[in-house]
Scaffold this motif. Sequence first.
Motif, PDB file in Angstrom:
ATOM      1  N   ILE A 123       0.871  -1.205   0.155  1.00 25.96           N
ATOM      2  CA  ILE A 123       0.073   0.095  -0.006  1.00 25.96           C
ATOM      3  C   ILE A 123       0.865   1.153  -0.168  1.00 25.96           C
ATOM      4  N   LYS A 148       1.739   5.382  11.946  1.00 24.26           N
ATOM      5  CA  LYS A 148       2.444   4.283  12.744  1.00 24.26           C
ATOM      6  C   LYS A 148       3.847   4.700  12.999  1.00 24.26           C
ATOM      7  N   VAL A 158      -0.405   2.352  16.806  1.00 21.16           N
ATOM      8  CA  VAL A 158      -1.003   2.578  15.294  1.00 21.16           C
ATOM      9  C   VAL A 158      -2.490   3.337  15.537  1.00 21.16           C
ATOM     10  N   GLU A 192       0.389   5.757   6.288  1.00 25.02           N
ATOM     11  CA  GLU A 192       0.001   4.945   5.280  1.00 25.02           C
ATOM     12  C   GLU A 192      -1.411   5.284   4.639  1.00 25.02           C
ATOM     13  N   GLU A 193      -1.588   4.963   3.410  1.00 24.50           N
ATOM     14  CA  GLU A 193      -3.045   5.270   2.929  1.00 24.50           C
ATOM     15  C   GLU A 193      -3.930   4.166   3.978  1.00 24.50           C
ATOM     16  N   VAL A 195      -6.649   1.515   4.009  1.00 25.81           N
ATOM     17  CA  VAL A 195      -7.323   0.604   3.043  1.00 25.81           C
ATOM     18  C   VAL A 195      -8.664  -0.342   4.082  1.00 25.81           C
ATOM     19  N   GLU A 199      -9.983  -7.836   7.664  1.00 27.09           N
ATOM     20  CA  GLU A 199      -8.372  -8.551   7.865  1.00 27.09           C
ATOM     21  C   GLU A 199      -8.357  -9.906   8.025  1.00 27.09           C
ATOM     22  N   LYS A 221      -8.852  -7.754  17.270  1.00 32.94           N
ATOM     23  CA  LYS A 221      -8.164  -6.848  18.056  1.00 32.94           C
ATOM     24  C   LYS A 221      -8.870  -5.849  19.002  1.00 32.94           C
ATOM     25  N   GLU A 293       0.834  -5.771   7.951  1.00 32.57           N
ATOM     26  CA  GLU A 293       2.070  -5.991   8.679  1.00 32.57           C
ATOM     27  C   GLU A 293       2.818  -7.386   8.434  1.00 32.57           C
TER      28      GLU A 293
HETATM   29  P1  AMP Z   1      -0.789  -2.962  13.041  1.00 33.23           P
HETATM   30  O1  AMP Z   1      -0.049  -2.913  14.136  1.00 33.23           O
HETATM   31  O2  AMP Z   1       0.098  -2.217  11.820  1.00 33.23           O
HETATM   32  O3  AMP Z   1      -1.256  -4.543  12.712  1.00 33.23           O
HETATM   33  O4  AMP Z   1      -1.991  -2.031  12.858  1.00 33.23           O
HETATM   34  C1  AMP Z   1      -2.955  -2.185  14.027  1.00 33.23           C
HETATM   35  C2  AMP Z   1      -4.279  -2.282  13.371  1.00 33.23           C
HETATM   36  O5  AMP Z   1      -4.377  -1.042  12.683  1.00 33.23           O
HETATM   37  C3  AMP Z   1      -4.541  -3.275  12.110  1.00 33.23           C
HETATM   38  O6  AMP Z   1      -4.923  -4.494  12.651  1.00 33.23           O
HETATM   39  C4  AMP Z   1      -5.673  -2.592  11.214  1.00 33.23           C
HETATM   40  O7  AMP Z   1      -6.795  -2.903  11.720  1.00 33.23           O
HETATM   41  C5  AMP Z   1      -5.301  -1.049  11.646  1.00 33.23           C
HETATM   42  N1  AMP Z   1      -4.538  -0.682  10.432  1.00 33.23           N
HETATM   43  C6  AMP Z   1      -3.236  -0.609  10.197  1.00 33.23           C
HETATM   44  N2  AMP Z   1      -2.677  -0.220   9.144  1.00 33.23           N
HETATM   45  C7  AMP Z   1      -3.967  -0.019   8.523  1.00 33.23           C
HETATM   46  C8  AMP Z   1      -3.948   0.682   6.989  1.00 33.23           C
HETATM   47  N3  AMP Z   1      -2.971   0.920   6.150  1.00 33.23           N
HETATM   48  N4  AMP Z   1      -5.385   0.648   6.776  1.00 33.23           N
HETATM   49  C9  AMP Z   1      -6.357   0.289   7.588  1.00 33.23           C
HETATM   50  N5  AMP Z   1      -6.219   0.025   8.708  1.00 33.23           N
HETATM   51  C10 AMP Z   1      -5.084  -0.310   9.097  1.00 33.23           C
END
Ligand code: AMP
Length: 443
Positions: A123, A148, A158, A192-193, A195, A199, A221, A293
């Motif tokens: 992304i 992030k 995040v 990040e954009e 999306v 999940e 989560k 991730e």
């Molecule tokens: P992460 O720690 O990077 O897994 O982010 C924690 C949660 O934030 C993820 O499980 C997603 O629900 C949400 N998230 C992270 N990055 C994005 C993204 N680029 N677009 C939409 N939701 C995101």
Amino acid sequence: MNKVLLIGSGGREHAIAEALKRGSAKIYAVMKHKNPGIARISQDYIIGDENSVSFVKNLDWVKFRKVDFAFIGPETPLINGMADMLEDKGIPVVGPVKDAAIIEGSKEFMRDLMKKHGIEGLIDYYVFTDSSKVEEFLKNYEKPFVVKPVGVTGGKGVRVMGVHFKTREEGIEYAKEVIDKKIGGVGKVIIEEKVEGEEYTLQVFTDGRTVKGMPLVQDFKRAFEGDTGPNTGGMGSYSMENHLLPFLTKEDYTKSMKIVEDIVAAMRREGRIYRGILYGQFMLTAEGPKIIEVNCRFGDPEAMNVLSILKTSLVDIAWGIIEGNIPKPEFYNKATVVKYVVPEGYGTPNPAANQQIKINEEKIKREGALLYYASVNEENGKIFTTTSRSLAVVGVADNLYEAEEIAERALKHITGRVYMRHDIAKREMIERKIERMRKLRGE
Ligand code: AMP
Ligand code: GLY
């Protein structure tokens, strides 16, 4: 008979321990607190800082018990180089060395790797180390975005627009704070954009060359029912008897596998041989699977879903990862539902720690459910909460809703000042997800 050094003390590691035990391993555990489930099936264990490389290095018994290999559960010791240290001592390890664990240690590294090697599922992302530059950029960025920290924050750093903050200005404030206060330890932020979609998690075994996929899992989560409240490590998760997910096709699975295979191959080309478990967190969007991730370990709770139905010996798979000949992992065609039991207030600054939990293991077993301990303290045979997730029950059955009912019946035999999400994997919730995905795909 294999002797295995197991690092870690959560529900994930209890599931790993049970799977190793089924493969006739003798377990020697290092845990930061006594996990009663692991302690019970271990040959021996030591309580100490499982994340500290030097703590484990200085354990005399690692050497004199002559373990055949080590299995490292959590990300922190891997990112800190515990695999390198053990390999230097001549102990083979399931889990990547520091140079490879960076895939989780730095979100910037992971995204740059995907970009450099032209891997699908990437992304849009932008990295900043200067708070005035990020401000200038975001003022003109038109899409919804996610902020992030580049370093590791256990999923808690995040912030997603529309979920954790509403306006562009609030997002800018937080992005600047990540840089100025060095949230995540580095003083760098990724924008990040955002999306949209559903999940899911794809976990694989890899020796750095071949990649063997496991059943897909969907993790929850958010702390509270209806997917509300703060993000947590995961409140529960489910998997399906066909090893796919209700909103996802075989083709989506194949595409996700290809992305993970490409990441492992790119790491190899970079001279970073990745041996262990690789975890891909995906979002299924209208344009297909996108990487959110990448983690360098099993998921927690996701390990409990897949390891509970693993038919192949985990000891044989471990040797395959180490020696480069992983057997095809076979999983039973069963659905699984994991529900975590957590202290009341988990996810807030004041969870109800040090409260007794009563667990009727006999009755849980009679319901046909599995039980994995996580973060609890045991004193004189009594179990107490900590500030983290306490224990989990797992229902395994021919279909999802039966598995969900088994998990629910098991939860009735656990009492105390605890909380659990009863909505996980219930029919209404799953049907909403299917409908949402259908709409998003314009079907
Ligand atoms: P992460 O720690 O990077 O897994 O982010 C924690 C949660 O934030 C993820 O499980 C997603 O629900 C949400 N998230 C992270 N990055 C994005 C993204 N680029 N677009 C939409 N939701 C995101
Ligand atoms: N359940 C999310 C994780 O293990 O990262």
